[in-house]
Design a protein around this motif. Structure first.
Motif, PDB file in Angstrom:
ATOM      1  N   GLU A 286      75.852 -30.060  47.542  1.00 24.65           N
ATOM      2  CA  GLU A 286      77.216 -29.671  46.314  1.00 24.65           C
ATOM      3  C   GLU A 286      77.498 -31.276  46.062  1.00 24.65           C
ATOM      4  O   GLU A 286      77.786 -30.930  44.797  1.00 24.65           O
ATOM      5  N   LEU A 287      77.304 -32.413  46.489  1.00 19.93           N
ATOM      6  CA  LEU A 287      77.855 -33.559  46.309  1.00 19.93           C
ATOM      7  C   LEU A 287      77.032 -34.558  45.205  1.00 19.93           C
ATOM      8  O   LEU A 287      77.497 -34.372  43.973  1.00 19.93           O
ATOM      9  N   THR A 288      75.333 -33.548  45.442  1.00 22.56           N
ATOM     10  CA  THR A 288      74.809 -33.916  44.279  1.00 22.56           C
ATOM     11  C   THR A 288      74.756 -33.095  42.583  1.00 22.56           C
ATOM     12  O   THR A 288      74.288 -33.697  41.779  1.00 22.56           O
ATOM     13  N   THR A 289      74.852 -31.832  43.400  1.00 20.65           N
ATOM     14  CA  THR A 289      74.867 -30.780  41.679  1.00 20.65           C
ATOM     15  C   THR A 289      76.474 -31.560  41.047  1.00 20.65           C
ATOM     16  O   THR A 289      76.417 -31.356  40.037  1.00 20.65           O
ATOM     17  N   LYS A 323      84.427 -15.979  40.662  1.00 21.97           N
ATOM     18  CA  LYS A 323      84.776 -16.871  41.982  1.00 21.97           C
ATOM     19  C   LYS A 323      85.663 -18.025  42.269  1.00 21.97           C
ATOM     20  O   LYS A 323      86.599 -17.687  43.041  1.00 21.97           O
ATOM     21  N   GLY A 324      85.495 -18.870  41.252  1.00 21.14           N
ATOM     22  CA  GLY A 324      86.061 -20.024  40.712  1.00 21.14           C
ATOM     23  C   GLY A 324      87.020 -20.116  39.882  1.00 21.14           C
ATOM     24  O   GLY A 324      87.671 -20.705  39.742  1.00 21.14           O
ATOM     25  N   GLY A 325      86.998 -18.482  39.505  1.00 14.65           N
ATOM     26  CA  GLY A 325      88.128 -18.435  38.558  1.00 14.65           C
ATOM     27  C   GLY A 325      87.582 -19.030  37.076  1.00 14.65           C
ATOM     28  O   GLY A 325      88.383 -19.104  35.991  1.00 14.65           O
ATOM     29  N   LEU A 326      85.781 -19.458  36.397  1.00 20.16           N
ATOM     30  CA  LEU A 326      86.114 -19.313  35.311  1.00 20.16           C
ATOM     31  C   LEU A 326      85.866 -18.432  34.789  1.00 20.16           C
ATOM     32  O   LEU A 326      85.093 -17.206  35.394  1.00 20.16           O
ATOM     33  N   LYS A 327      85.162 -18.146  34.294  1.00 14.49           N
ATOM     34  CA  LYS A 327      84.860 -17.135  32.473  1.00 14.49           C
ATOM     35  C   LYS A 327      83.605 -16.579  32.264  1.00 14.49           C
ATOM     36  O   LYS A 327      82.856 -17.689  31.896  1.00 14.49           O
ATOM     37  N   THR A 444      79.091 -22.882  41.739  1.00 15.28           N
ATOM     38  CA  THR A 444      80.523 -23.533  42.742  1.00 15.28           C
ATOM     39  C   THR A 444      80.945 -24.554  42.265  1.00 15.28           C
ATOM     40  O   THR A 444      82.030 -25.192  42.179  1.00 15.28           O
ATOM     41  N   ALA A 445      80.130 -25.783  41.784  1.00 16.09           N
ATOM     42  CA  ALA A 445      79.980 -27.364  41.471  1.00 16.09           C
ATOM     43  C   ALA A 445      81.110 -27.057  40.115  1.00 16.09           C
ATOM     44  O   ALA A 445      82.155 -28.010  40.197  1.00 16.09           O
ATOM     45  N   LEU A 446      80.725 -26.275  39.220  1.00 13.22           N
ATOM     46  CA  LEU A 446      81.861 -25.820  38.290  1.00 13.22           C
ATOM     47  C   LEU A 446      83.092 -25.592  38.582  1.00 13.22           C
ATOM     48  O   LEU A 446      84.423 -26.090  38.146  1.00 13.22           O
ATOM     49  N   SER A 447      82.968 -24.745  39.454  1.00 14.50           N
ATOM     50  CA  SER A 447      84.650 -24.825  39.914  1.00 14.50           C
ATOM     51  C   SER A 447      85.089 -25.195  40.100  1.00 14.50           C
ATOM     52  O   SER A 447      86.279 -25.210  39.924  1.00 14.50           O
ATOM     53  N   ARG A 448      84.871 -26.405  41.096  1.00 17.23           N
ATOM     54  CA  ARG A 448      85.734 -27.544  41.559  1.00 17.23           C
ATOM     55  C   ARG A 448      86.074 -28.762  40.881  1.00 17.23           C
ATOM     56  O   ARG A 448      87.327 -29.040  40.779  1.00 17.23           O
ATOM     57  N   ILE A 449      84.795 -28.521  39.827  1.00 16.28           N
ATOM     58  CA  ILE A 449      85.753 -29.254  38.877  1.00 16.28           C
ATOM     59  C   ILE A 449      86.372 -28.734  37.518  1.00 16.28           C
ATOM     60  O   ILE A 449      87.186 -29.728  37.912  1.00 16.28           O
ATOM     61  N   VAL A 450      86.615 -27.808  37.452  1.00 11.19           N
ATOM     62  CA  VAL A 450      87.476 -27.694  36.732  1.00 11.19           C
ATOM     63  C   VAL A 450      88.513 -27.603  36.673  1.00 11.19           C
ATOM     64  O   VAL A 450      89.756 -27.556  36.493  1.00 11.19           O
ATOM     65  N   ASN A 451      88.369 -26.896  38.817  1.00 12.81           N
ATOM     66  CA  ASN A 451      89.982 -26.298  38.830  1.00 12.81           C
ATOM     67  C   ASN A 451      90.576 -27.698  39.413  1.00 12.81           C
ATOM     68  O   ASN A 451      91.967 -27.401  39.980  1.00 12.81           O
ATOM     69  N   ALA A 452      89.205 -29.196  39.859  1.00 18.37           N
ATOM     70  CA  ALA A 452      90.473 -30.115  40.184  1.00 18.37           C
ATOM     71  C   ALA A 452      91.873 -30.589  39.360  1.00 18.37           C
ATOM     72  O   ALA A 452      91.304 -31.183  38.840  1.00 18.37           O
ATOM     73  N   PRO A 453      91.771 -30.997  39.935  1.00 14.34           N
ATOM     74  CA  PRO A 453      93.970 -31.817  40.170  1.00 14.34           C
ATOM     75  C   PRO A 453      93.593 -33.384  39.801  1.00 14.34           C
ATOM     76  O   PRO A 453      92.390 -33.537  39.652  1.00 14.34           O
ATOM     77  N   ARG A 454      94.735 -33.355  38.438  1.00 13.31           N
ATOM     78  CA  ARG A 454      94.670 -34.819  37.741  1.00 13.31           C
ATOM     79  C   ARG A 454      94.974 -35.687  39.212  1.00 13.31           C
ATOM     80  O   ARG A 454      95.970 -35.210  39.820  1.00 13.31           O
ATOM     81  N   PRO A 455      94.987 -36.958  39.044  1.00 13.08           N
ATOM     82  CA  PRO A 455      95.678 -37.639  40.588  1.00 13.08           C
ATOM     83  C   PRO A 455      96.883 -37.820  39.873  1.00 13.08           C
ATOM     84  O   PRO A 455      98.126 -37.126  38.919  1.00 13.08           O
ATOM     85  N   ALA A 456      98.333 -37.381  41.340  1.00  7.53           N
ATOM     86  CA  ALA A 456      98.726 -37.529  41.412  1.00  7.53           C
ATOM     87  C   ALA A 456     100.204 -38.609  41.033  1.00  7.53           C
ATOM     88  O   ALA A 456      99.462 -39.669  41.308  1.00  7.53           O
ATOM     89  N   ASN A 457     101.740 -38.669  40.251  1.00  9.34           N
ATOM     90  CA  ASN A 457     102.224 -39.699  39.097  1.00  9.34           C
ATOM     91  C   ASN A 457     102.476 -40.244  41.002  1.00  9.34           C
ATOM     92  O   ASN A 457     103.018 -39.866  41.919  1.00  9.34           O
ATOM     93  N   HIS A 458     103.077 -41.978  40.536  1.00 10.96           N
ATOM     94  CA  HIS A 458     103.639 -42.344  42.243  1.00 10.96           C
ATOM     95  C   HIS A 458     105.120 -42.552  42.079  1.00 10.96           C
ATOM     96  O   HIS A 458     106.233 -42.414  42.875  1.00 10.96           O
ATOM     97  N   GLU A 459     105.679 -41.541  40.704  1.00  5.41           N
ATOM     98  CA  GLU A 459     107.231 -41.261  41.131  1.00  5.41           C
ATOM     99  C   GLU A 459     107.575 -40.470  42.023  1.00  5.41           C
ATOM    100  O   GLU A 459     107.035 -39.127  42.447  1.00  5.41           O
ATOM    101  N   ILE A 460     109.153 -40.551  43.289  1.00  4.70           N
ATOM    102  CA  ILE A 460     109.225 -39.617  43.683  1.00  4.70           C
ATOM    103  C   ILE A 460     110.265 -38.645  42.778  1.00  4.70           C
ATOM    104  O   ILE A 460     111.363 -39.661  42.879  1.00  4.70           O
TER     105      ILE A 460
END
Length: 686
Positions: A286-289, A323-327, A444-460
């Motif tokens: 999965e990692l290398t894919t 299954k990963g929410g892609l179409k 599976t790898a494409l699903s993980r990539i497309v659904n990955a969130p962007r880094p969160a901001n540091h503001e509270i």
């Protein structure tokens, strides 16, 4: 500390080098020689005058000043060698291959401590001990195979485990994935995965440095450093995927809340990766894919076309994407009819586009061109093409080669015939492409990539949260343990979390007076026992004073009961939010469906406090039960905005009340208009 002498030394000595290439000292010297190291290469071996054609020094005293030392000698000999090299030879970088240190014994750990003290004293770098070494464009200081093809724009691999790094390389090479550097940090006493990322972040030059990082981690020593530098690199345009193996230390072993009981040892890791924007993988394949997908043009949408000459793999890929929410949208209308007319009789164009086993490279090209230029709803193209024994594979893969160079839309080649068409696949890879031999792993790898969130901001997020009031309440608490309902209510109100009206009392008359104000039906719950349902301490749909009085008397006789809580009986979808405190990570917030479902289904997602609104929405939408939250089969939806708001406000509460070690709100009742807390527990440690 990562010194220039570690990255690009002008001279290297292998202490313990050997003519036997089946020993680490022999294998690493062979790899240095084959890697065309351009600096001065030296060896120390008292029994040889020459090792693999390199002049050998009998001992360290005869050695000229040397930038980098690679030690392939017994662990007890390493301390003296490091000290002499650092003090007498100006060595400012060390790679210790040897095992027998802290990973084995206490005495070995003491040896490590002495070595770290020496290298820090002299401002030197230390990789290891107990590692396979470091591989980059300057020097191949590893004793293992394979040596992957290096590329200035290739992947940086950083691994806690040397053997795992080798297996990752094996997986990557068959896909055509190229590398820029490989770091095996071993025991990581001075330089670990976090420190390598820190160096890469602080020295990153956009457009020049590699933008893909693959990590294998067996422990996370410094979560804050990993979070800061990983998210910083991702904001600079890098993409990071990681495996975290093993289990973090978790307070769930002694947990008594719902949250503590369901929080897995990996919840903190999941939360950290989500916050940083790291894509979590669970296997080498999965990692290398994922790494190979990163090398292709970035995906801009969720709609995929599958072009294949084999129906089964096309169906399996469709399932994996769905299954990963892609179409995989159905293709129909005049354009689809035109494509069908250009293919062989019996071909299917509905998507997957099946050109049949008798389809030619020309048919493959036509199908790709339609997906690229005519089907506007398609964002990316997946081509599954093995050898049916009926076409010339070189011609088919030449079509793929040309299209991957010219298509605007990303094109993913799935070439499964790596045995029967091995030569053809190899030629394709040598043209600079990658290959995904397994379509489900790719999906599976494409699903993980497309659904990955962007880094969160540091503001509270502080809006609606009364921080001074939260601190006043926490500071007024004198002892550890679960808080009484009154204090729980005060804390949640200070955080701006809406609460159902309630009254807690050991006096029946007081509860009856409250019910006259709020009206029937009501809920009665025992106060005192930790798990109310288990002891029969919850009674629903109470519609009369007589029924309430009867339940009051019954509950007050339950062991450990101190009072009874009465609330109006509300309707809605039961939701859950909770939190537990992980050492070094901080508070891990979880959300999911509430009631008994949270423990039965254990469908929860996690985030690391404090949370942004983007993180809260990502948590909610990653739930398997998200379709229920959106509303399904006539069931009304839950107000997702209010649910996210409560998650964010709870995380802010935790940020300013670190004394809270476990808590859950279960259930929250969600409707189209509102989400309101019905029951909550909070445990503090003072």
């Amino acid at each position: 500390m990562i010194t220039p002498q570690l990255l690009c030394p002008e001279s290297i000595v292998v202490v313990g080098a050997s003519n036997n290439i089946h020993k680490p000292g022999g294998a690493i010297l062979r790899n240095l020689l084959r890697g065309n190291y351009q600096g001065e290469l030296r060896v120390v071996n008292p029994r040889e005058q020459e090792v693999q054609g390199v002049i050998s020094y009998p001992d360290l005293s005869a050695l000229p000043p040397t930038d980098l030392a690679v030690l392939a000698i017994a662990a007890p000999l390493c301390v003296e060698a490091v000290e002499r090299l650092a003090a007498e030879k100006g060595t400012r970088a060390f790679i210790i291959l040897s095992a027998g240190f802290g990973e084995e014994t206490r005495e070995g750990a003491e040896l490590e401590d002495r070595i770290v003290g020496i290298v820090n004293q002299y401002g030197a770098s230390l990789i290891g001990p107990n590692c396979i070494g470091l591989l980059n464009h300057c020097h191949h200081s590893v004793f293992t195979q394979p040596i992957p093809e290096l590329d200035r724009k290739g992947v940086d691999l950083i691994s806690s485990s040397g053997a795992t790094a080798v297996f990752i390389l094996e997986s990557a090479v068959t896909k055509g994935l190229r590398f820029h550097s490989v770091w095996s940090v071993g025991n990581a006493r001075q330089i670990g995965v976090e420190e390598v990322l820190e160096y890469m972040d602080e020295n990153f030059v956009e457009g020049e440095d590699p933008d893909i990082k693959l990590l294998y981690m067996e422990s996370i020593r410094d979560p804050d450093k990993l979070l800061f530098h990983a998210s910083s690199l991702i904001r600079k345009g890098c993409r990071i995927a990681a495996i975290k193996s093993g289990s973090s230390e978790s307070g769930s072993l002694a947990a008594s809340s719902h949250t503590g009981a369901i929080a897995s040892p990996d919840s903190a890791v999941e939360a950290l990766f989500r916050k940083a924007g790291i894509i979590r993988c669970h296997s080498r394949e999965e990692l290398t894919t994922v790494g190979a997908v990163f090398t292709l043009p970035e995906l801009k949408g969720r709609n995929f076309a599958i072009v294949t000459h084999a129906g089964g793999p096309g169906v399996m890929l469709t399932d994996a994407l769905s299954k990963g929410g892609l179409k995989v949208p159905h293709l129909e209308g005049p354009v689809a009819d035109e494509l069908k007319h250009l293919l062989l009789p019996g071909a299917s164009v509905g998507n997957p586009i099946d050109i049949l086993a008798t389809g030619t490279p020309g048919h493959l090209e036509v199908a790709i061109d339609f997906c690229e230029n005519r089907f506007d709803q398609i964002d990316a193209i997946l081509v599954i093409f093995g050898t049916p024994g009926l076409v010339t594979m070189f011609e088919a893969y030449e079509v793929l080669h040309r299209k991957m160079l010219t298509c605007r839309k990303p094109l993913f080649p799935v070439l499964p015939s790596i045995h029967t068409a091995g030569e053809e696949v190899d030629v394709f890879l040598k043209k600079g492409h990658v290959n995904f031999a397994d379509e489900v792993t790719l999906g599976t790898a494409l699903s993980r990539i497309v659904n990955a969130p962007r880094p969160a901001n540091h503001e509270i997020e502080l809006f609606g949260v009364d921080v001074p009031e939260i601190r006043r309440i926490i500071d007024s608490i004198s002892c550890s343990g679960y808080l009484p309902p009154q204090q729980v209510q005060l804390l949640l109100k200070a955080a701006g979390i809406p609460l159902v009206e309630e009254r807690v009392s050991a006096q029946k008359e007081e509860l009856l007076a409250f019910v006259k104000e709020c009206g029937f039906p009501v809920v009665a719950k025992v106060v005192g026992p930790l798990h109310k349902t288990d002891v029969g301490g919850v009674s629903l749909h109470i519609r009369s004073e007589e029924h309430l009085c009867m339940e009051f008397e019954r509950m007050m006789h339950i062991p450990e009961a101190v009072a009874v809580m009465v609330q109006p009986m509300l309707q809605g979808t039961e939701l859950f939010i909770g939190a537990t405190y992980e050492e070094r990570f901080g508070h891990v917030v979880l959300c999911g469906l509430g009631g008994i479902f949270v423990e039965v289904l254990q469908d929860v997602s996690s985030g690391l406090a404090p949370l942004s609104y983007a993180e809260a929405y990502s948590m909610i939408r990653s739930l398997k039960a998200y379709r229920i939250i959106r509303g399904i089969r006539g069931q009304k939806s839950v107000n997702e905005d209010r649910f996210a708001e409560i998650i964010v406000r709870l995380s802010t509460l935790l940020r300013f009340a670190t004394e809270i070690k476990e808590m859950d709100i279960n259930p929250l009742l969600g409707t189209e208009d509102e989400v309101i807390a019905v029951d909550a527990r909070i445990r503090v440690e003072k």
